[in-house]
Scaffold this motif. Structure first.
Motif, PDB file in Angstrom:
ATOM      1  N   SER A   1       0.750  -1.071  -0.087  1.00  0.00           N
ATOM      2  CA  SER A   1       0.039  -0.160   0.261  1.00  0.00           C
ATOM      3  C   SER A   1       0.939   1.190  -0.030  1.00  0.00           C
ATOM      4  O   SER A   1       2.037   1.429   0.540  1.00  0.00           O
ATOM      5  N   VAL A   2       0.610   2.260  -0.716  1.00  0.00           N
ATOM      6  CA  VAL A   2       1.212   3.374  -0.967  1.00  0.00           C
ATOM      7  C   VAL A   2       0.508   4.703  -0.611  1.00  0.00           C
ATOM      8  O   VAL A   2      -0.628   4.594  -1.124  1.00  0.00           O
TER       9      VAL A   2
ATOM     10  N   GLY B   1      -4.799   5.812   0.252  1.00  0.00           N
ATOM     11  CA  GLY B   1      -3.890   5.739  -0.568  1.00  0.00           C
ATOM     12  C   GLY B   1      -4.377   4.571  -1.707  1.00  0.00           C
ATOM     13  O   GLY B   1      -5.510   4.680  -1.862  1.00  0.00           O
ATOM     14  N   LEU B   2      -3.023   3.984  -2.200  1.00  0.00           N
ATOM     15  CA  LEU B   2      -3.338   2.946  -3.175  1.00  0.00           C
ATOM     16  C   LEU B   2      -2.899   1.532  -2.686  1.00  0.00           C
ATOM     17  O   LEU B   2      -2.069   1.566  -2.171  1.00  0.00           O
TER      18      LEU B   2
ATOM     19  N   ALA C   1       3.032   3.010  -8.394  1.00  0.00           N
ATOM     20  CA  ALA C   1       2.467   3.952  -8.045  1.00  0.00           C
ATOM     21  C   ALA C   1       3.368   5.454  -8.470  1.00  0.00           C
ATOM     22  O   ALA C   1       4.619   5.142  -8.201  1.00  0.00           O
ATOM     23  N   ILE C   2       2.841   6.425  -8.861  1.00  0.00           N
ATOM     24  CA  ILE C   2       3.572   7.629  -9.147  1.00  0.00           C
ATOM     25  C   ILE C   2       3.065   8.718  -8.050  1.00  0.00           C
ATOM     26  O   ILE C   2       1.970   9.230  -8.198  1.00  0.00           O
TER      27      ILE C   2
ATOM     28  N   LYS D   1      -1.978   5.418  -9.729  1.00  0.00           N
ATOM     29  CA  LYS D   1      -1.533   4.030 -10.032  1.00  0.00           C
ATOM     30  C   LYS D   1      -1.400   3.808 -11.639  1.00  0.00           C
ATOM     31  O   LYS D   1      -2.299   4.195 -12.212  1.00  0.00           O
ATOM     32  N   THR D   2      -0.355   2.776 -12.006  1.00  0.00           N
ATOM     33  CA  THR D   2      -0.324   2.545 -13.419  1.00  0.00           C
ATOM     34  C   THR D   2       0.534   1.204 -13.310  1.00  0.00           C
ATOM     35  O   THR D   2       0.299   0.603 -12.257  1.00  0.00           O
ATOM     36  N   LEU D   3       0.960   0.843 -14.456  1.00  0.00           N
ATOM     37  CA  LEU D   3       1.732  -0.312 -14.607  1.00  0.00           C
ATOM     38  C   LEU D   3       3.314  -0.020 -14.755  1.00  0.00           C
ATOM     39  O   LEU D   3       3.436   1.047 -15.182  1.00  0.00           O
TER      40      LEU D   3
END
Length: 370
Positions: A242-243, A259-260, A268-269, A279-281
């Motif tokens: 978790s971020v 968070g994410l 996560a950026i 969130k991305t890949l």
């Protein structure tokens, strides 16, 4: 020629070449990594010596002026309040003058001792204050001693923490951590980039990077947080993390944070400019090892939904699409050497579809097949 095969923990601690390797100042990185692999019976001794050397580099704890003043005042008050037991009358008559002088001498001695302690304490405070690191370098770090390791080499530096977790510290990076983790959480502070392989435990493992915190129980991930970069990124290689943005009122025991949640191949950026977290890949998703059968990605007139579900399972990345629309799309293809994105490009072209990455997922859209 040194015979490291016969070395004990004490021998490794005293060896300058080994010290330089632990501290990231060695030009023999390959030798030591190879030695550890070829001599597993020495791993325990090497780990103990490594932890001892790192713990020895702990910066002295700074004591505030208020704390020094309180201790000195408490000492003086104690000395002033102290009194000798009453002297029997018979003894007073016998040597009253000598006993009075002894009392006065004792009090003068206590006062002198108190003054000396005060002078030494204040002098030590100013000396420690001058030699202590700037306050800015310890920002957001709890008031306790930390081990600090900086990688000034041009190759990654391997660090083994006291809980057996490992960090591969990239060049021009720095990590700080307690010599012994607290009972409630394992907390480290990173500037730069590090690949973390965290041992699973009940207490969480937290990586602080400026305003962002990465919280895990046991997994493998990459954190990149160089001071000059405009972004902080976290990439998950396996497991789940978790971020979230760090807030002063949050503690390691905080149950709910905003968070994410990231899983394998997700990232996560964190934008430093506006504090936005997305969130991305990862740039190049990798196959995730599972206990299920190995997929060869060779298809002969196989429905597209079946292929997409295999990709989803193999890379552990959610793929969203309209299954009913693509149910009639049969695909023949051999996708053995392509990356995930190349596989998706070929599959989408074959059915006149397209894909995009949204919130760490792959979303495929198109009219489908009739």
């Amino acid at each position: 020629m040194k015979n490291y095969q016969l070395y004990t923990v004490e021998d490794f601690i005293r060896d300058e070449d080994f010290q330089h390797w632990v501290q990231g100042r060695s030009s023999q990185e390959l030798f030591w990594l190879t030695f550890v692999q070829q001599h597993p019976e020495k791993q325990a001794a090497i780990r103990q010596a490594e932890q001892f050397i790192r713990a020895a580099s702990v910066a002295p704890e700074r004591i505030s002026e208020a704390e020094v003043r309180r201790e000195v005042e408490r000492f003086i008050e104690t000395a002033g309040a102290f009194s000798l037991p009453p002297v029997p009358v018979s003894e007073q008559a016998a040597d009253g003058e000598g006993r009075v002088m002894a009392r006065l001498g004792w009090r003068w001695g206590m006062a002198a001792a108190a003054s000396l302690v005060a002078v030494l304490a204040v002098g030590w405070y100013f000396y420690a204050g001058k030699s202590a690191p700037p306050a800015a370098s310890l920002a957001a770090v709890p008031d306790r001693q930390l081990v600090e390791t900086t990688n000034d080499t041009d190759h990654p530096l391997r660090i083994v923490l006291t809980d057996s977790s490992e960090v591969l510290l990239s060049p021009k990076s720095r990590i700080r951590y307690p010599s012994v983790f607290a009972e409630q959480a394992r907390e480290v502070y990173l500037t730069g980039e590090g690949v973390f392989s965290v041992k699973r435990q009940a207490r969480p493992f937290l990586v602080y990077t400026g305003e962002m915190v990465t919280r895990v129980l046991g997994t493998r991930f990459v954190v990149r947080a160089f001071a000059l970069d405009r972004k902080i990124s976290v990439q998950v290689l396996s497991g789940k993390v978790s971020v979230y943005k760090h807030k002063p009122e949050q503690t390691p025991a905080t149950k709910e944070v905003s968070g994410l949640i990231l899983t394998a191949n997700q990232a996560a950026i964190f934008e430093k400019s506006d504090g936005h977290l997305t969130k991305t890949l990862v740039a190049n998703p990798a196959l995730v090892e599972t206990s299920s059968r190995t997929v060869d990605f060779v298809y002969d007139e196989v429905p597209l939904p079946t292929i997409l579900r295999e990709l989803e399972s193999s890379y552990q990345i959610p793929i969203q699409f309209d299954e009913q629309s693509f149910a009639a799309c049969n695909v023949t293809a051999a996708l053995t050497s392509e990356s995930l994105y190349q596989k998706l490009d070929l599959l989408c072209k074959s059915v006149s579809a397209s894909y995009e990455i949204t919130d760490g997922q792959i979303v495929i859209s198109g009219r489908g097949c009739k």
